[in-house]
Design a protein around this motif. Structure first.
Motif, PDB file in Angstrom:
ATOM      1  N   LEU A 185      39.929 -38.174   8.381  1.00  0.00           N
ATOM      2  CA  LEU A 185      39.305 -36.862   8.289  1.00  0.00           C
ATOM      3  C   LEU A 185      39.029 -36.462   6.845  1.00  0.00           C
ATOM      4  O   LEU A 185      38.047 -35.801   6.541  1.00  0.00           O
ATOM      5  N   GLY A 186      39.894 -36.891   5.930  1.00  0.00           N
ATOM      6  CA  GLY A 186      39.733 -36.520   4.534  1.00  0.00           C
ATOM      7  C   GLY A 186      38.468 -37.065   3.905  1.00  0.00           C
ATOM      8  O   GLY A 186      37.987 -36.543   2.897  1.00  0.00           O
ATOM      9  N   SER A 187      37.907 -38.125   4.484  1.00  0.00           N
ATOM     10  CA  SER A 187      36.686 -38.710   3.934  1.00  0.00           C
ATOM     11  C   SER A 187      35.431 -38.016   4.447  1.00  0.00           C
ATOM     12  O   SER A 187      34.332 -38.265   3.950  1.00  0.00           O
ATOM     13  N   ALA A 188      35.591 -37.147   5.444  1.00  0.00           N
ATOM     14  CA  ALA A 188      34.445 -36.422   5.992  1.00  0.00           C
ATOM     15  C   ALA A 188      34.056 -35.278   5.056  1.00  0.00           C
ATOM     16  O   ALA A 188      34.880 -34.747   4.316  1.00  0.00           O
ATOM     17  N   PHE A 189      32.784 -34.895   5.106  1.00  0.00           N
ATOM     18  CA  PHE A 189      32.308 -33.758   4.319  1.00  0.00           C
ATOM     19  C   PHE A 189      32.383 -32.511   5.194  1.00  0.00           C
ATOM     20  O   PHE A 189      31.651 -32.384   6.174  1.00  0.00           O
ATOM     21  N   ILE A 190      33.287 -31.609   4.841  1.00  0.00           N
ATOM     22  CA  ILE A 190      33.548 -30.426   5.654  1.00  0.00           C
ATOM     23  C   ILE A 190      33.475 -29.181   4.781  1.00  0.00           C
ATOM     24  O   ILE A 190      34.037 -29.143   3.687  1.00  0.00           O
ATOM     25  N   GLN A 191      32.769 -28.177   5.292  1.00  0.00           N
ATOM     26  CA  GLN A 191      32.656 -26.903   4.586  1.00  0.00           C
ATOM     27  C   GLN A 191      33.381 -25.820   5.389  1.00  0.00           C
ATOM     28  O   GLN A 191      33.113 -25.643   6.579  1.00  0.00           O
ATOM     29  N   ARG A 192      34.283 -25.121   4.715  1.00  0.00           N
ATOM     30  CA  ARG A 192      35.034 -24.043   5.359  1.00  0.00           C
ATOM     31  C   ARG A 192      34.882 -22.765   4.535  1.00  0.00           C
ATOM     32  O   ARG A 192      34.618 -22.810   3.339  1.00  0.00           O
ATOM     33  N   ALA A 193      35.087 -21.636   5.192  1.00  0.00           N
ATOM     34  CA  ALA A 193      35.027 -20.354   4.489  1.00  0.00           C
ATOM     35  C   ALA A 193      36.164 -19.459   4.962  1.00  0.00           C
ATOM     36  O   ALA A 193      36.482 -19.417   6.151  1.00  0.00           O
ATOM     37  N   ILE A 194      36.768 -18.764   4.014  1.00  0.00           N
ATOM     38  CA  ILE A 194      37.783 -17.749   4.300  1.00  0.00           C
ATOM     39  C   ILE A 194      37.119 -16.390   4.114  1.00  0.00           C
ATOM     40  O   ILE A 194      36.631 -16.077   3.024  1.00  0.00           O
TER      41      ILE A 194
ATOM     42  N   ASN B 247      36.213 -34.202  -0.671  1.00  0.00           N
ATOM     43  CA  ASN B 247      34.965 -34.024   0.076  1.00  0.00           C
ATOM     44  C   ASN B 247      34.904 -32.695   0.824  1.00  0.00           C
ATOM     45  O   ASN B 247      33.890 -32.388   1.447  1.00  0.00           O
ATOM     46  N   TRP B 248      35.985 -31.945   0.793  1.00  0.00           N
ATOM     47  CA  TRP B 248      36.012 -30.652   1.477  1.00  0.00           C
ATOM     48  C   TRP B 248      35.647 -29.542   0.499  1.00  0.00           C
ATOM     49  O   TRP B 248      35.913 -29.630  -0.699  1.00  0.00           O
ATOM     50  N   ARG B 249      35.057 -28.491   1.038  1.00  0.00           N
ATOM     51  CA  ARG B 249      34.743 -27.301   0.258  1.00  0.00           C
ATOM     52  C   ARG B 249      35.209 -26.076   1.045  1.00  0.00           C
ATOM     53  O   ARG B 249      34.798 -25.877   2.188  1.00  0.00           O
TER      54      ARG B 249
ATOM     55  N   PHE C  20      33.526 -24.433   9.614  1.00  0.00           N
ATOM     56  CA  PHE C  20      34.628 -23.639  10.150  1.00  0.00           C
ATOM     57  C   PHE C  20      34.822 -22.397   9.287  1.00  0.00           C
ATOM     58  O   PHE C  20      34.628 -22.442   8.073  1.00  0.00           O
ATOM     59  N   ILE C  21      35.220 -21.300   9.932  1.00  0.00           N
ATOM     60  CA  ILE C  21      35.541 -20.089   9.180  1.00  0.00           C
ATOM     61  C   ILE C  21      36.929 -19.599   9.580  1.00  0.00           C
ATOM     62  O   ILE C  21      37.378 -19.796  10.713  1.00  0.00           O
ATOM     63  N   LEU C  22      37.595 -18.981   8.629  1.00  0.00           N
ATOM     64  CA  LEU C  22      38.879 -18.328   8.866  1.00  0.00           C
ATOM     65  C   LEU C  22      38.720 -16.861   8.497  1.00  0.00           C
ATOM     66  O   LEU C  22      38.538 -16.525   7.329  1.00  0.00           O
ATOM     67  N   LYS C  23      38.752 -15.990   9.486  1.00  0.00           N
ATOM     68  CA  LYS C  23      38.721 -14.549   9.234  1.00  0.00           C
ATOM     69  C   LYS C  23      40.162 -14.070   9.138  1.00  0.00           C
ATOM     70  O   LYS C  23      40.951 -14.271  10.055  1.00  0.00           O
ATOM     71  N   THR C  24      40.496 -13.452   8.021  1.00  0.00           N
ATOM     72  CA  THR C  24      41.876 -13.038   7.832  1.00  0.00           C
ATOM     73  C   THR C  24      41.950 -11.680   7.150  1.00  0.00           C
ATOM     74  O   THR C  24      40.941 -11.142   6.684  1.00  0.00           O
TER      75      THR C  24
ATOM     76  N   ALA D 117      45.209 -26.903   3.668  1.00  0.00           N
ATOM     77  CA  ALA D 117      44.367 -27.829   2.909  1.00  0.00           C
ATOM     78  C   ALA D 117      43.915 -29.016   3.749  1.00  0.00           C
ATOM     79  O   ALA D 117      42.890 -29.639   3.455  1.00  0.00           O
ATOM     80  N   LYS D 118      44.662 -29.326   4.801  1.00  0.00           N
ATOM     81  CA  LYS D 118      44.340 -30.496   5.614  1.00  0.00           C
ATOM     82  C   LYS D 118      44.079 -30.129   7.072  1.00  0.00           C
ATOM     83  O   LYS D 118      44.094 -30.998   7.949  1.00  0.00           O
ATOM     84  N   PHE D 119      43.836 -28.860   7.327  1.00  0.00           N
ATOM     85  CA  PHE D 119      43.713 -28.418   8.717  1.00  0.00           C
ATOM     86  C   PHE D 119      42.298 -28.016   9.095  1.00  0.00           C
ATOM     87  O   PHE D 119      41.628 -27.286   8.367  1.00  0.00           O
ATOM     88  N   ILE D 120      41.869 -28.514  10.266  1.00  0.00           N
ATOM     89  CA  ILE D 120      40.737 -27.959  11.002  1.00  0.00           C
ATOM     90  C   ILE D 120      41.067 -28.109  12.478  1.00  0.00           C
ATOM     91  O   ILE D 120      41.856 -28.980  12.856  1.00  0.00           O
ATOM     92  N   PRO D 121      40.499 -27.289  13.353  1.00  0.00           N
ATOM     93  CA  PRO D 121      40.724 -27.478  14.796  1.00  0.00           C
ATOM     94  C   PRO D 121      40.200 -28.843  15.239  1.00  0.00           C
ATOM     95  O   PRO D 121      39.289 -29.399  14.624  1.00  0.00           O
ATOM     96  N   VAL D 122      40.765 -29.374  16.310  1.00  0.00           N
ATOM     97  CA  VAL D 122      40.343 -30.693  16.777  1.00  0.00           C
ATOM     98  C   VAL D 122      39.028 -30.634  17.540  1.00  0.00           C
ATOM     99  O   VAL D 122      38.478 -31.663  17.911  1.00  0.00           O
ATOM    100  N   THR D 123      38.523 -29.447  17.780  1.00  0.00           N
ATOM    101  CA  THR D 123      37.235 -29.294  18.444  1.00  0.00           C
ATOM    102  C   THR D 123      36.454 -28.177  17.776  1.00  0.00           C
ATOM    103  O   THR D 123      37.035 -27.208  17.284  1.00  0.00           O
TER     104      THR D 123
END
Length: 226
Positions: A17-26, A59-61, A165-169, A180-186
């Motif tokens: 998963l760490g090699s994937a390009f993933i964009q997240r927002a808080i 590779n994550w942002r 993925f987004i995290l509303k908090t 740092a290493k978490f995303i939902p599995v779906t």
């Protein structure tokens, strides 16, 4: 304290998963008119975001997005950019501020019956606001202090649609290193926290105290706006 209601979406992730390009927002709402109270909280949240990213894949942002009514000097000191939407996966993680007009400030002109929707005209393309819905909220729930914390999700989609993925908090939280290493599995998942305001021991004890002093015990627990 918050507890995940189900472990269904918290299974171990793939080692690749760490090699994937993933964009997240808080995503957070920051009441600019209450900066004296909330500034320490947002600074600690900001610091925890910085510390979390030290363990994040290259590779994550993960961007920190702040919706607020004023681009104050205190926010500028954090290095946050104003009204800039992420457009690619190579840009470094960024704190982004979008000027959002909170519901209580959306006054309706008595003569034209038109509602003010934006802090300024430059913000129109950053939000997708249903005018009738906005007027209805203004008339019925504008005095609820936390409505904007939820409403940003409904109206700000153009600013976060790029992310996977987004995290509303809330503001008064820390982003832990585990994130740092978490995303939902779906991708088709909405995870919510279960507010933990007490324990079964405290609940029983309060019930006993109420009986001892002859008070009525409603036996209602874990009541909170979240």
């Amino acid at each position: 304290h918050f507890y995940i209601q189900s472990t269904l979406y918290l299974r171990p992730q793939s080692p690749n998963l760490g090699s994937a390009f993933i964009q997240r927002a808080i995503l957070i709402f920051y009441p600019s008119n209450q900066e004296k109270h909330y500034l320490p909280e947002i600074r600690w949240l900001y610091r925890s975001w910085i510390e979390m990213m030290k363990d994040e894949s290259k590779n994550w942002r993960t961007d920190l997005i702040i919706y607020t009514g004023n681009y104050s000097p205190s926010i500028q000191q954090l290095g946050c950019v104003l009204n800039e939407i992420r457009s690619n996966s190579t840009e470094q993680p960024q704190c982004r501020v979008f000027l959002y007009l909170r519901l209580s400030a959306r006054e309706i002109d008595a003569r034209t019956e038109k509602q003010r929707l934006f802090t300024n005209a430059d913000c129109k393309d950053l939000f997708n606001i249903n005018v009738q819905r906005s007027i209805l909220l203004y008339k019925n729930v504008k005095k609820y202090d936390y409505i904007d914390s939820v409403n940003i999700i409904a109206e700000s989609y153009p600013t976060f649609k790029y992310y996977n993925f987004i995290l509303k908090t809330d503001i008064d939280v820390f982003i832990t290193k585990r994130f740092a290493k978490f995303i939902p599995v779906t991708n088709a998942a909405l995870l919510v926290g279960l507010g933990g305001y007490s324990t079964s021991f405290n609940t029983r004890r309060l019930g006993r105290i109420a009986r001892d002093i002859n008070w009525q015990h409603a036996n209602m627990t874990n009541i909170g706006s979240t």
